[in-house]
Design an enzyme around this catalytic site. Sequence first.
Site, PDB file in Angstrom:
ATOM      1  CE  LYS A  51      -0.918 -11.436  -9.364  1.00 13.40           C
ATOM      2  NZ  LYS A  51       0.216 -11.239  -8.374  1.00 13.40           N
ATOM      3  CG  HIS A  90       5.762 -12.745   1.449  1.00 12.35           C
ATOM      4  ND1 HIS A  90       4.846 -12.474   2.411  1.00 12.35           N
ATOM      5  CD2 HIS A  90       5.121 -13.097   0.376  1.00 12.35           C
ATOM      6  CE1 HIS A  90       3.312 -11.705   1.773  1.00 12.35           C
ATOM      7  NE2 HIS A  90       3.972 -12.786   0.570  1.00 12.35           N
ATOM      8  CD  GLU A  98      -6.282  -5.205  -3.755  1.00 11.32           C
ATOM      9  OE1 GLU A  98      -5.682  -4.630  -3.570  1.00 11.32           O
ATOM     10  OE2 GLU A  98      -5.753  -7.120  -3.695  1.00 11.32           O
ATOM     11  NE  ARG A 121       2.669  14.703 -15.735  1.00 15.71           N
ATOM     12  CZ  ARG A 121       3.057  15.894 -16.226  1.00 15.71           C
ATOM     13  NH1 ARG A 121       3.195  15.164 -17.506  1.00 15.71           N
ATOM     14  NH2 ARG A 121       3.622  16.744 -15.115  1.00 15.71           N
ATOM     15  CE  LYS A 152      -2.770  -5.550  -5.660  1.00 12.84           C
ATOM     16  NZ  LYS A 152      -2.604  -6.121  -4.760  1.00 12.84           N
ATOM     17  CG  HIS A 206      -1.105 -13.104   1.031  1.00 12.49           C
ATOM     18  ND1 HIS A 206      -1.193 -14.300   0.982  1.00 12.49           N
ATOM     19  CD2 HIS A 206       0.223 -12.253   0.288  1.00 12.49           C
ATOM     20  CE1 HIS A 206       0.465 -14.919  -0.266  1.00 12.49           C
ATOM     21  NE2 HIS A 206       0.506 -13.551  -0.549  1.00 12.49           N
ATOM     22  NE  ARG A 223      -4.740  -7.767  -7.906  1.00 14.34           N
ATOM     23  CZ  ARG A 223      -3.929  -7.605  -8.713  1.00 14.34           C
ATOM     24  NH1 ARG A 223      -5.250  -6.299  -9.379  1.00 14.34           N
ATOM     25  NH2 ARG A 223      -2.857  -7.173  -8.573  1.00 14.34           N
ATOM     26  CG  HIS A 229       0.943  -9.709   5.365  1.00 13.60           C
ATOM     27  ND1 HIS A 229      -0.065  -8.800   4.920  1.00 13.60           N
ATOM     28  CD2 HIS A 229       1.679  -9.706   4.767  1.00 13.60           C
ATOM     29  CE1 HIS A 229       0.088  -8.636   3.843  1.00 13.60           C
ATOM     30  NE2 HIS A 229       1.480  -9.312   3.460  1.00 13.60           N
ATOM     31  CG  ASN A 238      -5.018 -10.432  -0.155  1.00 13.31           C
ATOM     32  OD1 ASN A 238      -3.273 -10.431  -1.019  1.00 13.31           O
ATOM     33  ND2 ASN A 238      -5.812  -9.543  -0.309  1.00 13.31           N
ATOM     34  CD  GLU A 295       2.456 -16.537  -2.610  1.00  9.88           C
ATOM     35  OE1 GLU A 295       1.611 -15.600  -3.565  1.00  9.88           O
ATOM     36  OE2 GLU A 295       3.166 -15.514  -1.798  1.00  9.88           O
TER      37      GLU A 295
END
Lengths: 366, 366
Positions: free
Chosen positions: B224, B262, B234, B118, B140, B245, B238, B249, B242, B182
């Site tokens: 960032k 990517h 988010e 945990r 993330k 993106h 935030r 994607h 994207n 990026e």
Amino acid sequence: MQTLHVELGDRSYPIHIGADLLQNTKLLTAHIKSRQVCIVTNDTVAPLYLPAIQSALTEYDVSVVILPDGEAHKHWQTLNRIFDQLLADRHNRNTTLVALGGGVVGDMTGFAAASYQRSVNFIQIPTTLLSQVDSSVGGKTGINHPLGKNMIGAFHQPKAVLIDTLMLTSLPAREVSAGLAEVIKYGLLGDAEFLTWLTDHMDRLMALEHSDLAYAIARSCETKARIVAADEREGGMRALLNLGHTFGHAIETQMGYGTWLHGEAVGAGMAIAAELSQAMGWLSSRDVTQVRDILQRAALPVDAPDTMTVDQFIGHMQVDKKVLTGRMRFVLLRALGQAVITEDVPDAMLREVLANSIARGVAGRR
Amino acid sequence: MQTLHVELGDRSYPIHIGADLLQNTKLLTAHIKSRQVCIVTNDTVAPLYLPAIQSALTEYDVSVVILPDGEAHKHWQTLNRIFDQLLADRHNRNTTLVALGGGVVGDMTGFAAASYQRSVNFIQIPTTLLSQVDSSVGGKTGINHPLGKNMIGAFHQPKAVLIDTLMLTSLPAREVSAGLAEVIKYGLLGDAEFLTWLTDHMDRLMALEHSDLAYAIARSCETKARIVAADEREGGMRALLNLGHTFGHAIETQMGYGTWLHGEAVGAGMAIAAELSQAMGWLSSRDVTQVRDILQRAALPVDAPDTMTVDQFIGHMQVDKKVLTGRMRFVLLRALGQAVITEDVPDAMLREVLANSIARGVAGRR
């Protein structure tokens, strides 16, 4: 109906306790934030209570996941069935998971909620006495790994817990006793007044008197909530909740999981902890008799299995994850209603207490 | 060496950036809290950098997990190899995981650290430009599910991030470009001054000049960190991260993951976002030329694959998890260095911009 509030800042939540409280569907729907809901349950509980929950949610888009019942299924492959369903039905971050079942369903649903899209909400509807008093508070979720129980998981608090004491009428008597072991634990570790109440009311609890059950559950949850609020992520004080568990885990591991129920092993473990506390000079023989008496009235074992050896006990206790350093730590009783953590137990004393318990021991297979 | 501090209350941590900074072993050992360490890396990175990390940790009990390289392995079975090793070597709650690799290693190690018992500590040593600017900040972590990328995971902050720009000399040129996509994104979305600096220094960055790389990485991480500090989990702001993106994607999904990197897909996606911003009347044609020019100087694509159709684009964009409501949301540019979120893009305008990009499009297989 009684309502407790578990105070954890922005992760606070209510626990509602009562007989037949699921009749009031608002208790459930108040904590659902979009049209999406996923009920997770198991194949024992589903035939009994799933239809009632579904009929409370006719206004929602409800997915259902029915897992196989039992601790043996508390692993990744079963957990993944929850993720499969959530993704197949395109649940988004605003979905709400509902855990309808005992501790295994609660732990897995909670971990699924913690991890799905990096966290969504969940609501607990615990259906066993053990999960009502033990899993409702604390936020521990997770699954087992072949090399250890509960080794993979997260701390994730539910948005609400709904405890319906009527559900206990469908519970096997052995599981009621196993749940009462944890109830007695809360009296022993921090609430002498409650221990006295339990001594006076044990027969009514065994007869499933709802108002007494509700009181006992609420008071157990209160004690746990007080301890968890002081120590959410298990530094010091939270370890008191392990009263009886170090000995109990040794019994469970040695006998094979499921041979003794967790609560049964904890029952015997608490009796052993009381005897070791007496050997330390902290409890009187009358105190120990009182502990054994209340456990026996709850139809719980008070001695170790007669097939175990002292060395087996100590071997299992040394690998228990609660042993952090090299020295063994014990949760013992300074007095009835006052648990303490100690590393100062002489090895010879531990061995003598274990040997005595085994000598009086109960037949291994329960 | 430069040091940034990501401010997140009791989850704050430093990012150290410089050439050859792993020579200073204290930067690593200062964040290890017991003798137990587990280094997680992959079979591409291990031969290059694992020995240096191991020799910095001779005083510790070090476990090593070498995963297969690549996004295709970012799933539960691979993650479980980390848990297997941790349990086989009896790592306890005070252990520290070290992620040595790119984004996939970082995401999986971070999720393993979030979930093992945990939650335990972890340190990031990102070895690709993309992971240095993108995964170092934000917390993330996660793995893919057959039905969706990054669908299972946790927010879990590292105790420290060590970025050694010397490691970039071993990176294939295509991956340097993908990382620069990026970097350019941070200029475009919130830092016009940095965008000008990038225009002036792109050739030096492509030549891997260390002081320029360190500056560009630090400034990207700062931008960032500012956004994440304002919106850790988010909600709104935030989403600006994207930029490029949603289109990217769609390209990645249609072409098959790995056909376009990517960063390459995000490069084309940012050019498309700039053109859509021009159609909205927000950017001038000179602005758009500047965007396309800087992307091309970083050897990035600026148009969609010529094998894609407008309907394919829109189909993928509608199932993207960032589309929460039903209306498509776009991150566009009000000006260079100022991104905004909008749902007010007319369908015909979107289709025209996409059709133009495809018509100019680049060969599908890069």
